[in-house]
Scaffold this active site. Structure first.
Site, PDB file in Angstrom:
ATOM      1  CB  ILE A 178     -75.694  73.260  56.882  1.00 35.28           C
ATOM      2  CG1 ILE A 178     -75.686  71.743  56.717  1.00 35.28           C
ATOM      3  CG2 ILE A 178     -74.434  73.758  57.582  1.00 35.28           C
ATOM      4  CD1 ILE A 178     -75.657  70.958  57.973  1.00 35.28           C
ATOM      5  CB  CYS A 179     -77.812  77.854  59.799  1.00 33.44           C
ATOM      6  SG  CYS A 179     -77.937  79.641  59.903  1.00 33.44           S
TER       7      CYS A 179
END
Length: 136
Positions: free
Chosen positions: A87-88
């Site tokens: 997850i960014c």
């Protein structure tokens, strides 16, 4: 860990948690609620996907550093999810993290980002078979 007890008391069944190998630093989290008006929700219905399975790995100095979070299944495309499922989000970086954040708050923010990022389930690719031409 107080966080785990707080999540167990959630009345809306937003998320559920299982420890990985009984480690308080490694959680598998099932996200049960996604915005029902989203493309992702429609994809999940079509593929009979009941939840999004995420893995959270907590550093030794949590809550002063953010957990590492990745999607295990289904494979998602677009938005804030990288190819390997990581997850960014700025929230999960040292610069964007606050020790006041709870796991529940992080999960609710992630759920909101699913719609904002226009995430969708990756459809299984259908092998493309070209007809063979036989020479006579």
């Amino acid at each position: 860990m107080k966080e785990l007890q707080d999540i167990a008391r959630l009345s809306d069944r937003f998320i559920s948690v299982e420890l990985v190998d009984e480690s308080l630093f490694d959680w598998n989290v099932k996200l049960h609620q996604v915005d029902k008006d989203s493309v992702l929700w429609q994809d999940m219905k079509e593929t009979n996907t009941e939840f999004i399975l995420l893995n959270l790995t907590f550093p030794d100095n949590f809550p002063f550093s953010p957990p590492f979070m990745r999607v295990l299944s289904p494979r998602l495309e677009n938005g804030y999810v990288l190819d390997g499922g990581a997850i960014c989000m700025e929230l999960l970086t040292p610069r964007g993290w606050s020790s006041a954040y709870t796991v529940e708050a992080v999960m609710r923010q992630f759920a909101a980002s699913l719609v904002k990022g226009q995430l969708a389930c990756q459809k299984p690719s259908v092998p493309h078979h070209l007809p063979l031409s036989l020479s006579h």
